[in-house]
Scaffold this active site. Structure first.
Site, PDB file in Angstrom:
ATOM      1  N   LYS A 200      99.748   4.664  19.371  1.00 54.96           N
ATOM      2  CA  LYS A 200     100.101   5.247  18.075  1.00 54.96           C
ATOM      3  C   LYS A 200     101.500   5.839  18.194  1.00 54.96           C
ATOM      4  CE  LYS A 200      98.648   8.565  14.562  1.00 54.96           C
ATOM      5  NZ  LYS A 200      97.635   9.585  14.174  1.00 54.96           N
ATOM      6  N   LYS A 253      99.324   1.126  16.151  1.00 59.52           N
ATOM      7  CA  LYS A 253      99.658   1.730  14.862  1.00 59.52           C
ATOM      8  C   LYS A 253     101.074   2.273  14.922  1.00 59.52           C
ATOM      9  CE  LYS A 253      98.116   5.391  11.694  1.00 59.52           C
ATOM     10  NZ  LYS A 253      97.165   6.506  11.461  1.00 59.52           N
TER      11      LYS A 253
END
Length: 330
Positions: A200, A253
């Site tokens: 992330k 992400k």
């Protein structure tokens, strides 16, 4: 025309009709590939459009059931639940996150009661519950790692007790996957899965999401725990560590600016790989379409097949319902 002046191979023969194009397509999308994020808020009989995410809404729990019914009808099998926590329930330790009667826990129980075969994934992070808007406990301006992991593991167990099929830790604290796996197993939830936000990034593409949940950091940024956008090898390391610690699915992400990362992670782990097509990516496409600069449906499907081509097995996307409807028409 004799050979030598023109090749016998004519690749366009495999593009000449939609039938042959579909038959030889290397990647395919189906509604079951999608994870639909849903935003829940307190109250009754309310549905609020998120200003920076056109056509996407926060729902009170009663109306959320109608939305999930629609998702199920178009073939979507999984939802990822996020909750908007009132300010008066926020503190530095995320106390409300452990409330067995909290909004997340009530949401999970209600969804599983109404739609027992819907796969329910839950966001595990402190930022929606934090008075500082950070993913961990704050002390003298530092986001504490180990102390935060202890709370995150407790949250995972609380969600499992409510009926979550998968917990989805999005915090990026070191060691949290192993701690959650141990906590879940110790409490008898060996079948509860973990979808780890393994890579992330500290991205500028999260803005509309923070608008949706009012979860922007109250000071500084998240660069001491979310990843540097410059790095790929680090993402592979993080995904491998999460695999070793007991993750069942690993995630990258954001999505569109990180297709190379999806491919690198896919080639490095033996787990399903998911990608989060985040709020900023959604908002950009919607804004461009609203201005007539591109065809929304075509751009949406091109982006989604791009994730599959890069190696994603699962796609968390705000386009899940719209894309599924389009796929069902074909």
């Amino acid at each position: 025309m004799p050979y030598g002046q023109f090749p016998y191979q004519r690749p366009r023969r495999l593009r000449i009709s939609s039938a042959i194009r579909d038959m030889v397509a290397e990647n395919h999308l189906k509604p079951a590939d999608f994870i639909a994020p849903v935003f829940v808020m307190e109250g009754e009989n309310m549905k609020e459009e998120i200003p920076s995410m056109p056509d996407y809404f926060r729902y009170t729990l009663d109306l959320l059931m109608d939305e999930i019914r629609e998702l199920k009808e178009v073939g979507i099998r999984s939802v990822l639940v996020f909750v908007k926590v009132p300010d008066d329930k926020k503190d530095n330790k995320g106390t409300e996150a452990l409330n067995e009667q909290g909004l997340m826990q009530r949401s999970v129980r209600t969804i599983k009661k109404e739609f027992p075969d819907m796969l329910v994934m839950t966001d595990i992070a402190l930022d929606p519950y934090s008075s500082y808007g950070h993913d961990g406990i704050v002390e003298e301006g530092e986001i504490l790692n180990d102390e935060s992991v202890e709370v995150l593991a407790e949250i995972a167990v609380s969600h499992a007790r409510a009926g979550a099929d998968y917990v989805a830790p999005s915090d990026m604290m070191d060691g949290r996957i192993g701690a959650m796996r141990d906590a879940l197993d110790d409490d008898g939830f060996k079948h509860t899965g973990i979808m780890a936000y393994s890579a992330k990034y500290a991205s500028s593409y999260y803005g509309p999401f923070r608008d949706a949940l009012d979860s922007a950091p109250g000071f500084g940024d998240k660069k001491t725990y979310q990843m540097d956008p410059s790095n790929v090898r680090e993402a592979v390391k993080e995904a491998r560590m999460d695999e070793q610690e007991g993750a069942d699915i690993v995630m990258v992400k954001p999505g569109l600016p990180y297709l190379d990362v999806i491919r690198a992670v896919k080639e490095s782990v033996q787990l399903p790989v998911s990608v989060y097509n985040v709020s900023g990516e959604y908002a950009m496409l919607k804004a461009a379409a609203a201005n007539g600069w591109l065809d929304e449906e075509e751009a949406m499907m091109e982006a989604l097949i791009g994730f599959k081509r890069a190696g994603a097995d699962l796609i968390a996307t705000y386009f899940a319902k719209a894309a599924s409807k389009l796929l069902n028409r074909k």
